[in-house]
Design a protein around this motif. Structure first.
Motif, short mmCIF file in Angstrom:
data_model
loop_
_atom_site.label_atom_id
_atom_site.label_comp_id
_atom_site.label_asym_id
_atom_site.label_seq_id
_atom_site.Cartn_x
_atom_site.Cartn_y
_atom_site.Cartn_z
N TYR A 17 -33.57 3.59 7.55
CA TYR A 17 -32.48 2.75 8.04
C TYR A 17 -31.91 3.29 9.36
O TYR A 17 -31.72 2.54 10.32
CB TYR A 17 -31.36 2.66 7.00
CG TYR A 17 -30.11 2.01 7.53
CD1 TYR A 17 -30.07 0.64 7.78
CD2 TYR A 17 -28.98 2.77 7.82
CE1 TYR A 17 -28.92 0.04 8.28
CE2 TYR A 17 -27.84 2.19 8.33
CZ TYR A 17 -27.80 0.82 8.55
OH TYR A 17 -26.68 0.24 9.06
N LEU A 18 -31.65 4.58 9.42
CA LEU A 18 -31.00 5.16 10.60
C LEU A 18 -31.88 5.05 11.84
O LEU A 18 -31.39 4.80 12.95
CB LEU A 18 -30.65 6.63 10.35
CG LEU A 18 -29.61 6.90 9.24
CD1 LEU A 18 -29.38 8.39 9.10
CD2 LEU A 18 -28.30 6.18 9.54
N PHE A 19 -33.19 5.22 11.68
CA PHE A 19 -34.10 5.14 12.82
C PHE A 19 -34.70 3.74 12.99
O PHE A 19 -35.48 3.52 13.91
CB PHE A 19 -35.23 6.16 12.67
CG PHE A 19 -34.82 7.57 12.98
CD1 PHE A 19 -34.79 8.03 14.28
CD2 PHE A 19 -34.44 8.44 11.96
CE1 PHE A 19 -34.42 9.34 14.57
CE2 PHE A 19 -34.06 9.74 12.23
CZ PHE A 19 -34.05 10.19 13.55
N ASP A 29 -32.01 2.37 20.60
CA ASP A 29 -32.51 3.71 20.93
C ASP A 29 -32.11 4.75 19.89
O ASP A 29 -31.42 5.73 20.20
CB ASP A 29 -32.01 4.13 22.32
CG ASP A 29 -32.60 5.45 22.77
OD1 ASP A 29 -33.71 5.81 22.30
OD2 ASP A 29 -31.96 6.14 23.60
N PRO A 30 -32.50 4.60 18.62
CA PRO A 30 -32.17 5.63 17.63
C PRO A 30 -32.85 6.95 17.98
O PRO A 30 -34.04 6.98 18.29
CB PRO A 30 -32.74 5.05 16.32
CG PRO A 30 -32.99 3.60 16.60
CD PRO A 30 -33.29 3.50 18.05
N ALA A 120 -28.15 14.78 12.91
CA ALA A 120 -27.22 13.77 13.41
C ALA A 120 -28.02 12.76 14.22
O ALA A 120 -28.78 13.14 15.12
CB ALA A 120 -26.13 14.39 14.28
N VAL A 121 -27.88 11.48 13.88
CA VAL A 121 -28.65 10.40 14.52
C VAL A 121 -27.69 9.48 15.26
O VAL A 121 -26.64 9.10 14.73
CB VAL A 121 -29.44 9.59 13.46
CG1 VAL A 121 -30.22 8.46 14.13
CG2 VAL A 121 -30.36 10.49 12.66
N ARG A 122 -28.09 9.12 16.48
CA ARG A 122 -27.30 8.19 17.26
C ARG A 122 -28.12 6.93 17.54
O ARG A 122 -29.24 7.02 18.03
CB ARG A 122 -26.88 8.83 18.59
CG ARG A 122 -25.97 7.94 19.44
CD ARG A 122 -25.58 8.65 20.74
NE ARG A 122 -24.54 7.92 21.46
CZ ARG A 122 -24.00 8.32 22.61
NH1 ARG A 122 -24.43 9.44 23.17
NH2 ARG A 122 -23.06 7.61 23.20
N HIS A 123 -27.55 5.76 17.18
CA HIS A 123 -28.23 4.51 17.51
C HIS A 123 -27.24 3.48 18.07
O HIS A 123 -27.50 2.29 18.04
CB HIS A 123 -28.99 3.94 16.30
CG HIS A 123 -28.16 3.79 15.06
ND1 HIS A 123 -28.68 3.95 13.79
CD2 HIS A 123 -26.86 3.49 14.88
CE1 HIS A 123 -27.74 3.75 12.90
NE2 HIS A 123 -26.63 3.46 13.54
N ALA A 124 -26.11 3.97 18.57
CA ALA A 124 -25.11 3.11 19.22
C ALA A 124 -24.24 3.99 20.10
O ALA A 124 -24.21 5.22 19.95
CB ALA A 124 -24.25 2.38 18.19
N ASP A 125 -23.52 3.37 21.04
CA ASP A 125 -22.70 4.15 21.97
C ASP A 125 -21.53 4.83 21.29
O ASP A 125 -21.11 5.92 21.70
CB ASP A 125 -22.16 3.24 23.08
CG ASP A 125 -23.22 2.88 24.11
OD1 ASP A 125 -24.24 3.58 24.16
OD2 ASP A 125 -23.00 1.90 24.85
#
Length: 474
Positions: A17-19, A29-30, A120-125
């Protein structure tokens, strides 16, 4: 602002889900921004070096190596986001935030090489997700205690350091939002709101009008809710739970019950009982507008404890006004009542003897007895009350600002915007004078010098109160 951690049992599902693209292709851009190993390859940017399956195995390895029983739900997951008005943080800044959060939560303290594994995953600003597995690399279980309180304390350090929007304190006043599963369930059933939101509204209206335990429970049943009473050893009522007909769990085998205290902090039975007042027999609804305006002036002179009880009564008045509003403005008035909910819960002690509270309670009773049919004058009466309610809500915003209750002042200002919009729909001219709040009394040591009444709040788009947050555990 970190959300309370959720737990799950399948690491690879959460990583998918996160990626992944998200439920509505909202993930952009996950990628990894931090992890227990600073040299950990990112599955999204270097798939040849690390796949999601590989990452799941690495994260789960300490769990498999645990001595003794393994936790059933070993996946720890939180999301951390900043305010929409804040600047966009860099990956390096989010990496620092993530490390501070796992340290504060007891997942991986600074310098502890045997701590839990996490990423820690980032997929939004505006936010990141932190995933950890609840097993230390030395084969012991972690001690996660008071994680949300400690993480909020850590968040305040970054707010001050980077000039971010301060979050409201943990004062048990924020509205209890539906969890992701509740929102998804409502969407599957084609409902516009979750069972929790429907129950919150119905119970709040019943509490605002009830004059005793029996009357309160009868109002809930008359509204179509299932009601379960909780009795003490002596047979006295000590609590209650409610459920929506047709809302069932476990394959439809049992109703989904919500205790009053889990719907909202001020809907527990003791807090509902605080609202009870003697039954008003005279249908004196014609004086409601005068009482609302008079109470607005009195609130401006109230101290902290007295004002806290006053704004709670104003919240009840808005809830009942929404239920009795004509169809033309009902959605706007209901949205205003929902927006004001946190403003109705002032932090700290409260007095139930305030003069403004008495006026607003009387107006609440009066609205119940107003003629409902348009030809009986009921619609006209409610419409004339809208401008008075704008004045009352702006007085509440001014009082909250004087007490330095930022979250409550913001909630009241949003409610004022929506009430002004409702008044505009009726063709009534907006108020052109400042609310007659008089001198706002500030509590020593807490007030903001020079806090002015909140007037002339500009109209802005309504937020979507039902949008689920990004946190998700499978």
């Amino acid at each position: 602002m970190p959300k309370k951690a959720e737990t799950g049992s399948t690491t690879i599902d959460l990583l998918d889900y996160l990626f992944g693209p998200g439920e509505r292709d909202e993930h952009v851009d996950p990628h990894l921004v931090a992890g227990w190993d600073p040299d950990l390859p990112c599955p999204a940017r270097t798939p040849a070096r690390m796949t999601l399956a590989d990452l799941a195995l690495l994260l789960d390895a300490p769990v498999e190596a645990l001595r003794g029983p393994k936790p059933i739900e070993h996946v720890w997951h939180i999301s951390v986001r900043n305010h929409a008005d804040d600047r966009v943080l860099s990956d390096a800044e989010w990496s620092e935030v993530a490390a501070a959060m796992v340290h504060a939560a007891g997942i991986a303290e600074h310098g502890d090489e045997q701590a839990c594994r996490w990423i820690a995953v980032r997929h939004a600003d505006d936010h990141i997700h932190i995933l950890a597995t609840l097993a230390r690399q030395d084969g012991r279980h972690p001690r996660v205690r008071g994680d949300i309180l400690n993480m909020h304390t850590a968040a305040r350090v970054f707010e001050a350091r980077w000039g971010l929007t301060p979050m409201s304190p943990l004062d048990r006043t924020a509205r209890r939002r539906p969890v992701t599963g509740e929102a998804e369930k409502a969407a599957r059933r084609g409902l516009t709101e979750t069972a929790r939101e429907s129950l919150q509204r119905t119970v709040r209206q019943a509490a605002a009008l009830a004059h005793g335990d029996t009357d309160f429970l009868d109002r809930l049943r008359d509204a179509g809710l299932r009601v379960r009473e909780r009795l003490g050893d002596d047979g006295a009522l000590v609590g209650y739970s409610v459920a929506l007909p047709g809302d069932r769990a476990d394959g439809g085998t049992r109703p989904v019950w919500f205790a009053g205290s889990t719907l909202a902090y001020d809907l527990s039975l003791p807090r509902v009982r605080e609202r009870f007042t003697p039954l008003v027999t005279e249908a004196d609804w014609a004086l409601a507008e005068h009482r609302i305006r008079e109470a607005s002036v009195l609130l401006g002179r109230a101290g902290q404890d007295e004002g806290a009880g006053d704004v709670a009564a104003l919240g009840d008045l808005l809830a009942v006004a929404a239920a009795h509003s004509p169809a033309l403005v009902r959605d706007r008035v209901q949205a205003a009542a929902d927006a004001f909910e946190q403003a109705a819960r002032a932090p700290g002690a409260r007095s139930l003897e305030g003069r403004a509270r008495a006026g607003w309670r009387a107006s609440t009773r009066a609205l119940e007895r107003a003629p409902r049919a348009a030809r009986g004058g009921g619609a006209a009466v409610v419409l004339t009350l809208l401008l008075a309610l704008v004045e009352a809500v702006e007085a509440a915003a001014a009082w909250h600002r004087a007490q330095a209750f930022r979250a409550q002042a913001k909630a009241a200002a949003e409610a004022a915007v929506l009430l002004r919009e409702a008044a505009g729909l009726t063709g009534a001219p907006p108020p052109t004078t400042k609310p007659r709040t008089g001198r706002v009394v500030r509590t020593p040591g807490r007030g903001l010098p020079g806090a002015a009444p909140v007037t002339g709040v500009p109209v802005r788009p309504r937020p979507d109160p039902g949008r689920p947050g990004p946190s998700r555990t499978r």
